[in-house]
Design an enzyme around this catalytic site. Sequence first.
Site, short mmCIF file in Angstrom:
data_model
loop_
_atom_site.label_atom_id
_atom_site.label_comp_id
_atom_site.label_asym_id
_atom_site.label_seq_id
_atom_site.Cartn_x
_atom_site.Cartn_y
_atom_site.Cartn_z
N GLU A 64 -2.06 7.38 0.51
CA GLU A 64 -0.82 6.63 0.48
C GLU A 64 -0.59 6.06 -0.91
OE1 GLU A 64 0.55 5.58 4.64
OE2 GLU A 64 -0.36 3.81 3.75
N GLU A 114 -1.30 -2.70 2.01
CA GLU A 114 -0.76 -4.05 2.25
C GLU A 114 -1.88 -5.02 2.62
OE1 GLU A 114 2.23 -2.89 5.09
OE2 GLU A 114 3.28 -1.83 3.48
N HIS A 171 -5.36 -0.38 4.55
CA HIS A 171 -3.98 -0.14 4.12
C HIS A 171 -3.70 -0.97 2.86
CE1 HIS A 171 0.37 -0.13 4.03
NE2 HIS A 171 0.31 0.96 4.77
N SER A 181 6.92 6.88 2.69
CA SER A 181 8.32 7.30 2.84
C SER A 181 8.48 8.69 3.45
CB SER A 181 9.06 7.20 1.50
OG SER A 181 9.08 5.85 1.05
N ASN A 207 2.61 3.77 11.92
CA ASN A 207 2.15 2.44 11.48
C ASN A 207 3.34 1.49 11.54
OD1 ASN A 207 1.06 0.22 10.28
ND2 ASN A 207 0.99 1.09 8.21
N GLY A 260 7.34 2.43 1.60
CA GLY A 260 8.50 1.59 1.88
C GLY A 260 9.52 1.58 0.76
N LYS A 275 3.28 -1.72 11.38
CA LYS A 275 3.12 -2.96 10.59
C LYS A 275 3.49 -4.15 11.48
CE LYS A 275 4.01 -0.08 6.64
NZ LYS A 275 4.37 0.05 5.26
P1 PGA Z 1 6.54 4.01 4.88
O1 PGA Z 1 5.10 3.34 5.12
O2 PGA Z 1 6.56 5.28 5.66
O3 PGA Z 1 7.53 2.99 5.36
O4 PGA Z 1 6.65 4.26 3.40
C1 PGA Z 1 3.94 4.12 5.18
C2 PGA Z 1 2.75 3.24 5.38
O5 PGA Z 1 2.70 2.14 4.81
O6 PGA Z 1 1.81 3.60 6.11
#
Ligand code: PGA
Length: 250
Positions: free
Chosen positions: A168, A98, A96, A212, A11, A174, A13
């Site tokens: 998630e 976000e 997601h 992460s 992903n 993140g 983003k």
């Molecule tokens: P990350 O993001 O691996 O940077 O924590 C995962 C995601 O948002 O799908």
Amino acid sequence: MPDRTPLFAANWKMHKTVEETESFLDDFLSNPPDPVADVVICPPYLSLGPAIARCADTPVGVAAQNMHEEQEGAFTGEVSAPMLVELGVDGVILGHSERRQYFAETDEALARKVPAALAADLEPILCVGESEEARDAGETEEVLERQLQADLSGLEAGQIENVVIAYEPIWAIGTGRTATPEQAQEVCAFIRDVLRARGGAADRVRILYGGSVKPANAAELLALPDVDGALVGGASLDAEDFAAIIEAAD
Ligand code: PGA
């Protein structure tokens, strides 16, 4: 228990221009990933076409990060499932955190997006996860059950096995904080129980962990019985790191 082919989704983003996408894929595809896993790259919309061109005749698929539930209409700035399919897109990340947090994605919209994706032959990767406050308040299972029931409410019996669920935890995205293997297993098993109770072929559904994931922690997460792969954000921006995560599944 049926064999579930592991799935690794990158992903990206809002990262990588078309040029950066092509350069990543040149690196990544020069050392092709393990063929026993499914791998999809999820770049920004503008890079979908170029990524599909680069991944043609390779085992690597390409998915989008979002789509609208309608096929067409007066929805400025949106993209629909048939538009993605025309390009050759294989799947789509939906819900997601976000999107839920910054773009007002609702469970009502997701209840329509998931079947719209399936109807177009796109594999949906539906993201669910609790906030830190919900976890601290002991409400993790309640939040996940509510999201799953609402977001999957538009599916017909038998369709669930074509949906991928990504667990998630919002506090792990993140942040560099990863769910412990115990937490990840507990929640992914709970998700499978919820799917089973809905009457679906829960043992065939792939459940990913995201939050992460890095080369250093991938092996212990991917060894868990109910974790069938990973949705990787930050670490998927680096071709070597993403390949190392996939290798860790062996
Ligand atoms: P990350 O993001 O691996 O940077 O924590 C995962 C995601 O948002 O799908």
